[in-house]
Write a protein that holds these residues in place. Structure first.
Motif, PDB file in Angstrom:
ATOM      1  N   THR A 190     -31.246  -3.227  19.746  1.00  0.00           N
ATOM      2  CA  THR A 190     -30.144  -2.429  20.283  1.00  0.00           C
ATOM      3  C   THR A 190     -29.626  -1.455  19.239  1.00  0.00           C
ATOM      4  O   THR A 190     -29.294  -0.306  19.556  1.00  0.00           O
ATOM      5  CB  THR A 190     -29.004  -3.338  20.777  1.00  0.00           C
ATOM      6  OG1 THR A 190     -29.486  -4.187  21.822  1.00  0.00           O
ATOM      7  CG2 THR A 190     -27.842  -2.513  21.308  1.00  0.00           C
ATOM      8  N   LYS A 191     -29.554  -1.888  17.981  1.00  0.00           N
ATOM      9  CA  LYS A 191     -29.135  -0.973  16.908  1.00  0.00           C
ATOM     10  C   LYS A 191     -30.056   0.236  16.848  1.00  0.00           C
ATOM     11  O   LYS A 191     -29.605   1.375  16.692  1.00  0.00           O
ATOM     12  CB  LYS A 191     -29.139  -1.703  15.557  1.00  0.00           C
ATOM     13  CG  LYS A 191     -28.014  -2.705  15.374  1.00  0.00           C
ATOM     14  CD  LYS A 191     -28.101  -3.351  13.997  1.00  0.00           C
ATOM     15  CE  LYS A 191     -27.004  -4.376  13.796  1.00  0.00           C
ATOM     16  NZ  LYS A 191     -27.072  -5.036  12.457  1.00  0.00           N
ATOM     17  N   ARG A 192     -31.351  -0.024  16.986  1.00  0.00           N
ATOM     18  CA  ARG A 192     -32.318   1.084  16.961  1.00  0.00           C
ATOM     19  C   ARG A 192     -32.143   1.999  18.166  1.00  0.00           C
ATOM     20  O   ARG A 192     -32.223   3.223  18.048  1.00  0.00           O
ATOM     21  CB  ARG A 192     -33.742   0.514  16.927  1.00  0.00           C
ATOM     22  CG  ARG A 192     -34.108  -0.145  15.598  1.00  0.00           C
ATOM     23  CD  ARG A 192     -35.450  -0.848  15.706  1.00  0.00           C
ATOM     24  NE  ARG A 192     -35.830  -1.489  14.444  1.00  0.00           N
ATOM     25  CZ  ARG A 192     -36.689  -2.489  14.349  1.00  0.00           C
ATOM     26  NH1 ARG A 192     -37.288  -2.959  15.448  1.00  0.00           N
ATOM     27  NH2 ARG A 192     -36.977  -3.010  13.172  1.00  0.00           N
ATOM     28  N   PHE A 193     -31.902   1.398  19.323  1.00  0.00           N
ATOM     29  CA  PHE A 193     -31.714   2.183  20.552  1.00  0.00           C
ATOM     30  C   PHE A 193     -30.474   3.066  20.433  1.00  0.00           C
ATOM     31  O   PHE A 193     -30.507   4.258  20.766  1.00  0.00           O
ATOM     32  CB  PHE A 193     -31.596   1.235  21.746  1.00  0.00           C
ATOM     33  CG  PHE A 193     -31.310   1.919  23.058  1.00  0.00           C
ATOM     34  CD1 PHE A 193     -32.056   3.017  23.478  1.00  0.00           C
ATOM     35  CD2 PHE A 193     -30.297   1.453  23.885  1.00  0.00           C
ATOM     36  CE1 PHE A 193     -31.797   3.640  24.690  1.00  0.00           C
ATOM     37  CE2 PHE A 193     -30.034   2.076  25.099  1.00  0.00           C
ATOM     38  CZ  PHE A 193     -30.777   3.167  25.503  1.00  0.00           C
ATOM     39  N   VAL A 194     -29.380   2.486  19.941  1.00  0.00           N
ATOM     40  CA  VAL A 194     -28.132   3.246  19.774  1.00  0.00           C
ATOM     41  C   VAL A 194     -28.329   4.377  18.770  1.00  0.00           C
ATOM     42  O   VAL A 194     -27.916   5.518  19.002  1.00  0.00           O
ATOM     43  CB  VAL A 194     -26.984   2.317  19.334  1.00  0.00           C
ATOM     44  CG1 VAL A 194     -25.754   3.130  18.917  1.00  0.00           C
ATOM     45  CG2 VAL A 194     -26.624   1.350  20.449  1.00  0.00           C
TER      46      VAL A 194
END
Length: 271
Positions: free
Chosen positions: A144-148
């Motif tokens: 999710t950190k990468r997606f954000v």
């Protein structure tokens, strides 16, 4: 298509972020659902191909978005977030760009199972030249950190911090920083006019010089101090000007005081 992201707030910053996501192809319009009480702003989002509603009650009952992004003012963030507590089962990550609002405030409203990302953007994000700094609570997954980060990159540079306490310094440097640069352009324009240049020419020279110098600093890879030295000939015109700006560390001291004033004010606003 399944709703992947809910954008709560489609004012200037929210709309700029939304436009960046769609233009870059990071999200298709059908994957975004916009919540915006202002009818005119809501129509802007719909014109981009997104579904929209005046409040969170308009989100389809079966929707489980990967992200809910709060692009609202700090004064209303507490009221705005409460309507999204229904998504607090851990499957949805909440992203807030409300200045001065700590993660703990959002956790208190959304529940202790809610993954929360706090983001501090700045106004150049509206043209894809922004600086976004993020802090994530322990529940936000690596994916999710990468997606954000990938989404935010449509609006400019992205970096993260591990200590949320540093967000006040981030606010003081990059959040408020564009205003410092705008004022520098204003001041350089005034100085140019006093040196005899016509107002229109003075403004163009001041603005383009700041833009060009910042672009060169970003693209050359050189340390700004090295670039300064390359422009400065011994006993030349630049050296004469820098003797005024750098004498007794005048400009550095002034900016340090300015950043500290902004940092302390950010702390006050977060209480």
């Amino acid at each position: 298509m399944t709703i992947k992201l809910v954008l709560a707030g489609c004012g200037n910053m929210g709309y700029a972020m939304l436009s960046g996501w769609l233009k870059s192809g990071k999200l298709p319009p059908a994957a975004v659902f916009v919540i915006e009480p202002n009818a005119d702003l809501r129509k802007r989002a719909e014109a981009l191909g997104c579904s929209a509603a005046a409040d969170a009650g308009g989100i389809p009952a079966d929707a489980v978005p990967a992200l809910v992004v709060f692009a609202v003012k700090p004064q209303v963030i507490r009221d705005a977030t409460a309507a999204y507590r229904r998504f607090n089962d851990g499957r949805t990550t909440f992203v807030s760009i409300a200045a001065g609002t700590p993660v703990a405030t959002l956790e208190a409203i959304l529940g202790d199972r809610a993954p929360v990302v706090r983001c501090m953007p700045n106004t150049p994000a509206a043209i894809g030249k922004g600086m976004m700094v993020v802090f994530s609570n322990r529940l936000v997954s690596i994916d999710t950190k990468r997606f954000v980060a990938d989404l935010l990159s449509a609006s400019g540079e992205v970096t993260d911090i591990e200590d949320e306490g540093l967000m006040d310094a981030v606010t003081a440097v990059s959040g408020s920083g564009p205003a410092y640069i705008f004022h520098f352009i204003e001041a350089l324009t005034v100085a140019a006019e006093k040196a005899g240049l016509p107002a229109k020419t003075a403004r163009l020279l001041a603005m383009q010089t700041v833009y060009g110098a910042a672009s060169l600093a970003a693209e050359s890879g050189e340390d700004p101090g090295v670039l300064r030295q390359q422009v400065t000939s011994p006993n030349g015109t630049t050296a004469a000007a820098l003797a005024v700006l750098m004498g007794e560390d005048r400009l550095t001291k002034l900016l340090t005081e300015a950043v500290e004033a902004a940092r302390l004010r950010s702390i006050e606003l977060g209480k």
